[in-house]
Write a protein that holds these residues in place. Structure first.
Motif, PDB file in Angstrom:
ATOM      1  N   LYS A 238       5.143   3.056  -4.527  1.00 52.89           N
ATOM      2  CA  LYS A 238       3.590   3.918  -4.948  1.00 52.89           C
ATOM      3  C   LYS A 238       2.998   4.208  -3.705  1.00 52.89           C
ATOM      4  O   LYS A 238       3.288   3.798  -2.346  1.00 52.89           O
ATOM      5  CB  LYS A 238       2.847   2.703  -5.675  1.00 52.89           C
ATOM      6  CG  LYS A 238       3.293   2.402  -6.997  1.00 52.89           C
ATOM      7  CD  LYS A 238       2.541   1.308  -7.754  1.00 52.89           C
ATOM      8  CE  LYS A 238       3.139   1.142  -8.964  1.00 52.89           C
ATOM      9  NZ  LYS A 238       4.514   0.714  -9.296  1.00 52.89           N
ATOM     10  N   VAL A 239       2.120   5.261  -3.690  1.00 58.20           N
ATOM     11  CA  VAL A 239       1.234   5.735  -2.525  1.00 58.20           C
ATOM     12  C   VAL A 239       0.015   5.687  -2.992  1.00 58.20           C
ATOM     13  O   VAL A 239      -1.019   6.762  -3.197  1.00 58.20           O
ATOM     14  CB  VAL A 239       1.789   7.173  -2.101  1.00 58.20           C
ATOM     15  CG1 VAL A 239       1.128   7.394  -0.750  1.00 58.20           C
ATOM     16  CG2 VAL A 239       3.231   7.032  -1.912  1.00 58.20           C
ATOM     17  N   GLY A 240      -0.715   4.530  -3.179  1.00 59.97           N
ATOM     18  CA  GLY A 240      -2.111   4.536  -3.560  1.00 59.97           C
ATOM     19  C   GLY A 240      -2.422   5.130  -4.946  1.00 59.97           C
ATOM     20  O   GLY A 240      -1.698   5.112  -5.628  1.00 59.97           O
ATOM     21  N   LEU A 241      -3.441   5.623  -4.807  1.00 61.79           N
ATOM     22  CA  LEU A 241      -4.043   6.470  -5.844  1.00 61.79           C
ATOM     23  C   LEU A 241      -3.187   7.782  -6.391  1.00 61.79           C
ATOM     24  O   LEU A 241      -3.238   7.991  -7.566  1.00 61.79           O
ATOM     25  CB  LEU A 241      -5.325   6.778  -6.003  1.00 61.79           C
ATOM     26  CG  LEU A 241      -6.528   5.532  -5.903  1.00 61.79           C
ATOM     27  CD1 LEU A 241      -7.890   6.055  -5.594  1.00 61.79           C
ATOM     28  CD2 LEU A 241      -6.473   4.976  -7.176  1.00 61.79           C
ATOM     29  N   LYS A 242      -2.453   8.108  -5.257  1.00 64.18           N
ATOM     30  CA  LYS A 242      -1.544   9.306  -5.820  1.00 64.18           C
ATOM     31  C   LYS A 242      -0.337   8.868  -6.746  1.00 64.18           C
ATOM     32  O   LYS A 242       0.159   9.969  -7.193  1.00 64.18           O
ATOM     33  CB  LYS A 242      -1.079   9.975  -4.561  1.00 64.18           C
ATOM     34  CG  LYS A 242      -2.103  10.615  -3.813  1.00 64.18           C
ATOM     35  CD  LYS A 242      -1.535  11.456  -2.718  1.00 64.18           C
ATOM     36  CE  LYS A 242      -2.519  12.409  -2.123  1.00 64.18           C
ATOM     37  NZ  LYS A 242      -2.031  13.474  -1.263  1.00 64.18           N
ATOM     38  N   SER A 243      -0.085   7.722  -6.843  1.00 64.55           N
ATOM     39  CA  SER A 243       1.114   7.276  -7.744  1.00 64.55           C
ATOM     40  C   SER A 243       0.358   7.187  -9.111  1.00 64.55           C
ATOM     41  O   SER A 243       1.252   6.452 -10.060  1.00 64.55           O
ATOM     42  CB  SER A 243       1.686   6.208  -7.313  1.00 64.55           C
ATOM     43  OG  SER A 243       2.076   6.339  -6.012  1.00 64.55           O
ATOM     44  N   THR A 244      -0.629   7.178  -9.354  1.00 61.10           N
ATOM     45  CA  THR A 244      -1.504   6.942 -10.684  1.00 61.10           C
ATOM     46  C   THR A 244      -1.660   8.109 -11.459  1.00 61.10           C
ATOM     47  O   THR A 244      -1.106   9.387 -10.802  1.00 61.10           O
ATOM     48  CB  THR A 244      -2.948   6.196 -10.619  1.00 61.10           C
ATOM     49  OG1 THR A 244      -3.661   7.341  -9.823  1.00 61.10           O
ATOM     50  CG2 THR A 244      -2.821   4.997  -9.537  1.00 61.10           C
TER      51      THR A 244
END
Length: 418
Positions: A238-244
């Motif tokens: 995951k890369v913070g919110l970019k993975s959501t």
């Protein structure tokens, strides 16, 4: 056409941005808590570029096709630390201050790699860096290196002297059954690193190794059918919110946790956009808490352990399938050799000087379990060879009776030709 009926199973999320209201058409995915977004043709290039960039511009094959290798009998690992491999990439032609080498450490089962810059290729420095890795991920039973048996032995001795409790053995150098995996990893790493240096207009490759490591570990591996990160930790990187599932254009407007809570209050829900938003009472904080809270901490830990175990088991199963396919492909391309046939063996660059011969002639002395004992005019070679490591000659230059009754390494053979 009745669009209400056609889109009955679809969800329409509305994101309140600073500008006008933007609508996005989405559909829930049954597997996991994912949401699939539909995009316009004009958005395809941007999305493909965002997918292509994290793997270090690895080429079109890194995105959708399979690379094929050739080995006769691949080594299979069933446990996380049963076998690991260490190799060095020579960067002396492009030094970064005092750094001149890259150490590549790869877990054989998950294909998870760890990269470290080195100032020298001495066994002491390699062992010092490996201790740091071992105390984090655990030590393997077998440590393999393709830099020669003498080098691997020195590394193991240094490791055991630094950590008395440690007991490992070194694998066979340049093992034909696993060398291809390390070589492909090294090639990928060098390609990704070259792209990172170009994109960042930098020559400090030691600073880019961390990013290259992450790119490599989050890339899909065709053998395990998942990324190395997922095989190791049981979840996607995951890369913070970019993975959501929050739209990219909305993420760029978020600066604080309050902004995130407001966005969630607008109807964006990462875990389950269909169910959890309906349960929310509408308050920003409750929505945020529901988003990140666990139903039961113990159950979540248990599920994570099961996920890690499942991913590693499936990785091992997929590697067996891949090994079978590669073995069949090898058998179709490389017909078996017979005793007495002459062969041409390529001398690895690590075993030869610049002016030494690239190949050496030999004769097949015996065949056992698809492994060949080969003799030369200087003696019998220590290492047993797989069929894909040599080329059969049509003519006969050496007879089995011409081979002296002594054992010799391929490196010594190369030196005898000087």
């Amino acid at each position: 056409m009745d669009y209400c009926d056609a889109l009955a199973n679809h969800l329409l999320t509305q994101c309140l941005l600073r500008g006008p209201r933007i609508e996005k058409l989405v559909v829930p995915v049954s597997e996991g808590n994912l949401t699939k977004y539909y995009v316009y043709n004009e958005q395809l290039f941007q999305l493909l570029n965002e997918t292509h960039t994290p793997v270090g511009h690895g080429g079109r094959n890194r995105m959708d096709t399979i690379k094929k290798g050739l080995v006769v009998k691949p080594i299979l690992s069933s446990e996380i630390n049963s076998r690991c491999q260490v190799d060095l990439i020579d960067m002396q032609a492009q030094p970064d201050d005092h750094y001149k080498f890259i150490m590549v450490y790869q877990n054989h089962l998950t294909k998870f790699v760890i990269l470290r810059p080195l100032t020298h290729k001495r066994a002491e420095e390699v062992a010092y860096v490996l201790i740091d890795i071992f105390t984090t991920f655990g030590a393997p039973a077998i440590l393999q290196s393709d830099n020669g048996r003498e080098f691997a032995n020195k590394v193991v001795i240094e490791l055991c002297s630094m950590w008395e409790e440690l007991k490992i053995v070194h694998g066979k150098p340049r093992h034909s059954q696993s060398q291809g995996s390390v070589e492909r990893a090294n090639q990928d790493i060098q390609n990704i690193l070259a792209t990172w240096l170009a994109d960042n207009n930098s020559r400090k490759w030691s600073e880019g190794l961390k990013f290259v490591q992450f790119m490599k570990n989050r890339s899909f591996h065709h053998g395990t059918k998942r990324s190395p990160y997922e095989a190791m930790f049981g979840t996607r990187a995951k890369v913070g919110l970019k993975s959501t599932q929050i739209p990219t254009d909305l993420i760029s407007t978020l600066k604080s946790e309050e902004d995130l809570e407001k966005a969630l209050g607008c109807g964006i829900n990462i875990k389950n956009i269909n169910e959890k938003h309906e349960k929310s009472d509408g308050s920003d904080k409750d929505s945020a808490k529901e988003l990140f809270s666990d139903e039961d901490e113990n159950d979540q830990i248990k599920l994570r352990i099961e996920s890690i175990s499942s991913n590693r088991s499936k990785s091992a199963e997929n590697l067996k399938v891949q090994a079978k396919k590669m073995k069949n492909l090898s058998e179709e391309r490389f017909f078996p050799g017979k005793e007495g046939e002459n062969v041409k063996i390529k001398i690895p660059d690590v075993d030869r000087a610049r002016c030494d011969l690239r190949c050496n002639l030999g004769v097949i002395l015996s065949v056992k379990d698809n492994l060949y004992e080969i003799g030369t005019n200087e003696g019998r070679l220590h290492q047993l060879y797989s069929r894909n490591q040599f080329t059969i000659c049509k003519e006969v230059f050496i007879q089995a009776d011409d081979v002296p009754p002594v054992h010799i390494s391929l490196r010594e053979v190369a030196r005898c030709k000087m």
